[in-house]
Design a protein around this motif. Sequence first.
Motif, PDB file in Angstrom:
ATOM      1  N   MET A 275      29.257   4.341 -62.184  1.00 47.29           N
ATOM      2  CA  MET A 275      29.399   2.883 -62.073  1.00 47.29           C
ATOM      3  C   MET A 275      30.016   2.278 -63.321  1.00 47.29           C
ATOM      4  SD  MET A 275      28.838   1.556 -59.245  1.00 47.29           S
ATOM      5  CE  MET A 275      28.262   2.161 -57.691  1.00 47.29           C
ATOM      6  N   THR A 276      29.622   2.763 -64.495  1.00 42.23           N
ATOM      7  CA  THR A 276      30.264   2.263 -65.718  1.00 42.23           C
ATOM      8  C   THR A 276      31.744   2.590 -65.682  1.00 42.23           C
ATOM      9  OG1 THR A 276      29.525   4.291 -66.751  1.00 42.23           O
ATOM     10  CG2 THR A 276      28.305   2.303 -67.294  1.00 42.23           C
ATOM     11  N   GLU A 277      32.025   3.685 -64.993  1.00 41.87           N
ATOM     12  CA  GLU A 277      33.421   4.062 -64.767  1.00 41.87           C
ATOM     13  C   GLU A 277      34.177   2.901 -64.138  1.00 41.87           C
ATOM     14  OE1 GLU A 277      36.407   6.769 -65.177  1.00 41.87           O
ATOM     15  OE2 GLU A 277      34.339   6.860 -65.866  1.00 41.87           O
ATOM     16  N   LYS A 278      33.492   2.278 -63.187  1.00 42.21           N
ATOM     17  CA  LYS A 278      34.135   1.186 -62.470  1.00 42.21           C
ATOM     18  C   LYS A 278      34.325  -0.030 -63.376  1.00 42.21           C
ATOM     19  CE  LYS A 278      33.984  -1.808 -58.623  1.00 42.21           C
ATOM     20  NZ  LYS A 278      33.139  -2.750 -57.952  1.00 42.21           N
ATOM     21  N   LEU A 279      33.297  -0.398 -64.105  1.00 42.10           N
ATOM     22  CA  LEU A 279      33.373  -1.549 -64.996  1.00 42.10           C
ATOM     23  C   LEU A 279      34.519  -1.422 -65.976  1.00 42.10           C
ATOM     24  CD1 LEU A 279      29.789  -2.595 -66.133  1.00 42.10           C
ATOM     25  CD2 LEU A 279      31.424  -3.861 -64.755  1.00 42.10           C
ATOM     26  N   LYS A 280      34.719  -0.203 -66.441  1.00 38.93           N
ATOM     27  CA  LYS A 280      35.747   0.065 -67.436  1.00 38.93           C
ATOM     28  C   LYS A 280      37.131  -0.383 -66.936  1.00 38.93           C
ATOM     29  CE  LYS A 280      37.465   4.042 -68.523  1.00 38.93           C
ATOM     30  NZ  LYS A 280      37.539   5.428 -68.282  1.00 38.93           N
ATOM     31  N   ASN A 281      37.278  -0.360 -65.628  1.00 44.90           N
ATOM     32  CA  ASN A 281      38.595  -0.665 -65.071  1.00 44.90           C
ATOM     33  C   ASN A 281      38.717  -2.080 -64.516  1.00 44.90           C
ATOM     34  OD1 ASN A 281      39.173   1.855 -65.775  1.00 44.90           O
ATOM     35  ND2 ASN A 281      39.605   2.623 -63.715  1.00 44.90           N
ATOM     36  N   ILE A 282      37.806  -2.958 -64.916  1.00 48.36           N
ATOM     37  CA  ILE A 282      37.914  -4.365 -64.487  1.00 48.36           C
ATOM     38  C   ILE A 282      38.304  -5.219 -65.690  1.00 48.36           C
ATOM     39  CG2 ILE A 282      36.659  -6.378 -63.609  1.00 48.36           C
ATOM     40  CD1 ILE A 282      34.894  -4.527 -62.019  1.00 48.36           C
ATOM     41  N   ARG A 283      39.191  -6.169 -65.466  1.00 56.21           N
ATOM     42  CA  ARG A 283      39.493  -7.174 -66.503  1.00 56.21           C
ATOM     43  C   ARG A 283      39.386  -8.551 -65.868  1.00 56.21           C
ATOM     44  NH1 ARG A 283      39.101  -3.114 -68.586  1.00 56.21           N
ATOM     45  NH2 ARG A 283      40.468  -2.060 -70.094  1.00 56.21           N
ATOM     46  N   ASN A 284      38.533  -9.396 -66.401  1.00 56.41           N
ATOM     47  CA  ASN A 284      38.423 -10.763 -65.915  1.00 56.41           C
ATOM     48  C   ASN A 284      39.042 -11.701 -66.934  1.00 56.41           C
ATOM     49  OD1 ASN A 284      36.956 -10.039 -63.582  1.00 56.41           O
ATOM     50  ND2 ASN A 284      35.076  -9.919 -64.800  1.00 56.41           N
ATOM     51  N   PHE A 285      40.028 -12.456 -66.490  1.00 61.11           N
ATOM     52  CA  PHE A 285      40.701 -13.328 -67.461  1.00 61.11           C
ATOM     53  C   PHE A 285      41.174 -14.618 -66.797  1.00 61.11           C
ATOM     54  CE2 PHE A 285      45.207 -12.990 -66.260  1.00 61.11           C
ATOM     55  CZ  PHE A 285      45.134 -11.961 -65.343  1.00 61.11           C
ATOM     56  N   CYS A 286      41.474 -15.577 -67.649  1.00 59.71           N
ATOM     57  CA  CYS A 286      42.045 -16.814 -67.145  1.00 59.71           C
ATOM     58  C   CYS A 286      43.294 -17.117 -67.951  1.00 59.71           C
ATOM     59  CB  CYS A 286      41.044 -17.958 -67.251  1.00 59.71           C
ATOM     60  SG  CYS A 286      40.462 -18.215 -68.912  1.00 59.71           S
ATOM     61  N   ILE A 287      43.998 -18.117 -67.536  1.00 63.79           N
ATOM     62  CA  ILE A 287      45.182 -18.530 -68.282  1.00 63.79           C
ATOM     63  C   ILE A 287      44.944 -19.952 -68.759  1.00 63.79           C
ATOM     64  CG2 ILE A 287      47.678 -18.823 -68.223  1.00 63.79           C
ATOM     65  CD1 ILE A 287      47.785 -17.011 -65.800  1.00 63.79           C
ATOM     66  N   ILE A 288      45.145 -20.167 -70.054  1.00 65.94           N
ATOM     67  CA  ILE A 288      44.991 -21.532 -70.559  1.00 65.94           C
ATOM     68  C   ILE A 288      46.313 -21.966 -71.179  1.00 65.94           C
ATOM     69  CG2 ILE A 288      42.503 -21.483 -70.899  1.00 65.94           C
ATOM     70  CD1 ILE A 288      42.908 -20.776 -73.783  1.00 65.94           C
ATOM     71  N   ALA A 289      46.559 -23.255 -71.136  1.00 65.31           N
ATOM     72  CA  ALA A 289      47.818 -23.768 -71.668  1.00 65.31           C
ATOM     73  C   ALA A 289      47.786 -25.280 -71.660  1.00 65.31           C
ATOM     74  CB  ALA A 289      48.989 -23.304 -70.812  1.00 65.31           C
ATOM     75  N   HIS A 290      48.728 -25.860 -72.354  1.00 65.08           N
ATOM     76  CA  HIS A 290      48.946 -27.296 -72.254  1.00 65.08           C
ATOM     77  C   HIS A 290      49.604 -27.529 -70.902  1.00 65.08           C
ATOM     78  CE1 HIS A 290      49.500 -31.285 -73.942  1.00 65.08           C
ATOM     79  NE2 HIS A 290      50.712 -31.315 -73.411  1.00 65.08           N
ATOM     80  N   ILE A 291      49.433 -28.730 -70.375  1.00 61.54           N
ATOM     81  CA  ILE A 291      50.000 -29.016 -69.068  1.00 61.54           C
ATOM     82  C   ILE A 291      51.517 -28.779 -69.092  1.00 61.54           C
ATOM     83  CG2 ILE A 291      50.360 -31.507 -69.507  1.00 61.54           C
ATOM     84  CD1 ILE A 291      49.193 -31.891 -66.607  1.00 61.54           C
ATOM     85  N   ASP A 292      52.020 -28.176 -68.039  1.00 62.74           N
ATOM     86  CA  ASP A 292      53.457 -27.952 -67.891  1.00 62.74           C
ATOM     87  C   ASP A 292      54.036 -26.850 -68.791  1.00 62.74           C
ATOM     88  OD1 ASP A 292      55.656 -28.599 -66.391  1.00 62.74           O
ATOM     89  OD2 ASP A 292      56.504 -29.899 -67.939  1.00 62.74           O
ATOM     90  N   HIS A 293      53.202 -26.016 -69.350  1.00 64.65           N
ATOM     91  CA  HIS A 293      53.745 -24.919 -70.144  1.00 64.65           C
ATOM     92  C   HIS A 293      53.981 -23.662 -69.295  1.00 64.65           C
ATOM     93  CE1 HIS A 293      53.026 -26.324 -74.553  1.00 64.65           C
ATOM     94  NE2 HIS A 293      53.724 -27.173 -73.832  1.00 64.65           N
ATOM     95  N   GLY A 294      53.664 -23.726 -68.023  1.00 62.11           N
ATOM     96  CA  GLY A 294      54.068 -22.648 -67.132  1.00 62.11           C
ATOM     97  C   GLY A 294      52.960 -21.734 -66.659  1.00 62.11           C
ATOM     98  N   LYS A 295      51.747 -22.297 -66.630  1.00 62.64           N
ATOM     99  CA  LYS A 295      50.605 -21.480 -66.243  1.00 62.64           C
ATOM    100  C   LYS A 295      50.695 -20.955 -64.812  1.00 62.64           C
ATOM    101  CE  LYS A 295      47.378 -23.934 -66.369  1.00 62.64           C
ATOM    102  NZ  LYS A 295      46.731 -25.125 -66.669  1.00 62.64           N
ATOM    103  N   SER A 296      50.949 -21.876 -63.883  1.00 60.36           N
ATOM    104  CA  SER A 296      50.976 -21.467 -62.475  1.00 60.36           C
ATOM    105  C   SER A 296      52.140 -20.540 -62.197  1.00 60.36           C
ATOM    106  CB  SER A 296      51.055 -22.689 -61.576  1.00 60.36           C
ATOM    107  OG  SER A 296      49.897 -23.461 -61.737  1.00 60.36           O
ATOM    108  N   THR A 297      53.255 -20.728 -62.904  1.00 61.62           N
ATOM    109  CA  THR A 297      54.405 -19.854 -62.698  1.00 61.62           C
ATOM    110  C   THR A 297      54.074 -18.445 -63.176  1.00 61.62           C
ATOM    111  OG1 THR A 297      55.670 -21.797 -63.305  1.00 61.62           O
ATOM    112  CG2 THR A 297      56.909 -19.782 -62.948  1.00 61.62           C
TER     113      THR A 297
END
Lengths: 602, 370
Positions: free
Chosen positions: A1-23
């Motif tokens: 199971m730790t094997e599985k955790l090792k292969n997960i990455r949880n992340f977000c994208i932060i930016a000022h408005i209109d700097h291209g986050k959604s793109t």
Amino acid sequence: MTEKLKNIRNFCIIAHIDHGKSTLADRLIEKTGTVSSREMSDRILDSMDLERERGITIKLTPTRMFYTLNGEEYILNLIDTPGHVDFTYEVSRSLAACEGAILIVDASQGVEAQTIANTYLAIDNNLEILPVINKIDLPSADVEKCRKEIEDVLGIYAEDCPAISAKDGINIDEVLKQIVEKIPAPRGEIEAPLKALIFDSLYDNFKGAICFVRIFDGKVKVGDKIKMMKVDKTYEVTEVGVFTPKMQPKEILCCGDVGYICASIKNLSDTKVGDTITNADNPTKEPLPGYKDVQPVVFSGIFPVDGAKYQDLKDALEKLKLNDASLKFSPETSVALGFGFRCGFLGLLHMEIITERLEREFGLDIITTAPSVSYNVYKTNGEMVEVSNPSMLPPPAEIERIEEPMIKLDVYTPPNYVGAVMELCQDKRGEFVDMQYLEKTRVVLKYHMPLAEMIYDFFDSLKSRTKGYASLDYEVYGFAPSELVRLDIMLNGEPCDALSMIIHKDKAYARGRQIAEKLKIIIPRQLFEVPIQACIGGKIIARETVSAMRKDVLAKCYGGDISRKRKLLEKQKAGKKRMRQFGSVELPAETFISILKTDDND
Amino acid sequence: MIETMIYVHIPFCDSKCLYCNFVSGIYSEEIKQQYFLKLNKEIEYNANKKYIVTSIYIGGGTPSSIDSKYVVELINNIFTCFTIKDDVEITIEANPCSLTREKLHDYKNCKINRLSIGVQSLDNNCLKKIGRKHTRQKALKAINLARQCGFNNINADVLIGIPNQTYHKLKSTIKTLLKKVSHISAYMLINEPNTPLTRMIANNEVKVVDEDKCVSFYDKIVKYLNKKHFTRYEVSNFAKNDMICKHNMGYWQCKNYLGFGVSSHSYFLGERYYNTSNILEYIHSEFNYEKHKLTNSEKIEEYLMLGLRTKYGVNIEKLRSLGFDILTAKKTELDMLASNDFIQILDGAIIVNNDKFGVLNQIILKLLPN
């Protein structure tokens, strides 16, 4: 199971408005083949029409991607976040569900106000920050300068940060590689009792309330008995799944996963964002920290144009509140507008978004009153009342003092507009605190200013005085006493509660005159003359008159052509439906918000 | 037996006035022939001796501009196809240029007993501004001629708000006319879209009389005509010694009427329908009336909308029979309107006061069922 955790990455994208986050989010999804090109549409995570049209992200939208590096397959969970200052709260929600954040900086604009604010939020949440310089395809891009800014202003190592063009798909692989290499894998105990954070929720007519969760410890599957720790309710799980970005059912969600849980939850308020879900039979002792409750800072009355739609409005607000915990509302009654709600918002954009969603997604015709802030009113009998509705202000004789919310304001501007910005801030009762050169071409001006001034066209004025170059950030820091009065508007001799406002006494005269003039234009001629008066504590400071209508249309009715007359009548009838009856005066729905907007000659 | 009125539309003119957007124009004799052929077919198509005709109105266009044989034939055809009431009122519209002694004789012989003459103004400058081809002299001559030929029920159309019109000019027109005619229709000039006049106004070639001025002209004219025993029985219509136009009045009382000819409207037994506005389409296609049955609430609305235009107002009992108890449903509005002298309630009728006709639509809107 730790094997599985090792292969997960949880992340977000932060930016000022209109700097291209959604793109960038679109490119990552495309590159990892998560969505087939047939299904691919621009800004795929912005599912609301409103989001696509305005080019902004309002809601959090999670998605799950697969990426193979050096022969190993990784699950990348991305949570898209909004960039506007009003939605800082939503950003902080998604941050709590991640281990890392991609920080996008526009190669031509460099570090902006929201870049800084969101970076600090991410640092506060112990997130690993991965800077990315975007829009290198632009002719004005200056990658090296941008790198230096990230290091100097944010203090983040940026020597090897990817320089990309999300629009043209340049260097996207490098971003994916760094996500795997630099962002830590989630930690958690699969055998420990379930601990899942609700970071968002959504209402589905068939499945009930759906919780968007990040699993920190343990696992959850269909049939499990779960418990919402804060609201103390127990449910049986009917479905769990992940976002592809469409919802896809899975057998089980384990620690490290980002996904959703359905449990036939009928009551929207049971899925409180920030609450911890645990196993009812094997509960965890400690809930997750959750989120701090945000306080609305801008208030406005929302009323249905058609009084009979009150219940519809209430239902709509409740549905919106389900996945926008920052929206606050309570019933309100107005003489002029009937039954409605006083709503609290995080800012003006938030207010605009909510009203637009009410109109579009729920098809409601609504009237919004001019926004106000919440004042602390200290009465002579020692009592303190919070007043966010101007018509609730106690009589002057009972008031000892009034305190208004103050903000710390940072305005970022090129140096040649410093004079114009200072003039504006002064005009808005701002108190100068500090000025710093961030670099040769950027200055930050720091002010203390009443929030009420901020919500009254400050942003528009700032943009027009700096040709759009300035940006701002603010935070409410407390209250300060101020000489405030209530400005009332009387129509045909009757005070119209929905038009009252609390305002600084030095500005009351000018505003009173301005509003009276504005109303004269907005209110159509009626059967009677309509006197418009602006007054403070019974003293009239401005007067205008809408003269009585003398003629509408005396059309010739020829050869029995009644249908022509009918058309005219239907048109007039439809126009009347949008009117509010105030005493004997008919007011167009837009009257109440229009007094907020300033004219060009202001 | 069912009483009905008949309207016949003649879409032909010798010239088109600058303000006009009615279905009318200048056509060849061949088209006219085809048109009347079709028109008579339409009359025959609707023929029914159980219908008693109380009034006939031949409007246009300029019905007097065409050869009177067409008119005679038309009237005769109506007499053959329907039952005609003894005191039937038969009106024909005419313009001063085309009225001749011969035509007037023909009209008289086929039982036409009322003339409506498009005088518009007796000021030559005003007439020119709106593209009328006649002069003051010609208009007066036409009226005199009609009287000589035995017509004593004559209406004159007058326009209020012609560019450059002053109250003085308007009053002098009315003053002269009221000695010679029994009925005056005073309409405010409406700048309809797509007319030359409206384009000229947009290009600043002519100046309009502003709205408030128009209203004050109108108010003064109403008072003046009243003094001269011309009673206003409807917004724009004034009659001497109760020589009210029965046909006109019928419209405001929601009576039955059959419309024949291009762009004509009908309202018969609670159903409304109308013909195409395209003359060629009218000539060449089959009769195909798309009838719209008025709902009860539409009937109430129309009765209010039309009835309040007249000096008789609307009958409260009649509204109640349609299911609208206006005294209860609109108590607040009625009280407000009455206490401010907009209306009065008299002999079971709601009547708009003389000086408040300018805002009639606003009053109607207040009294419509919710």
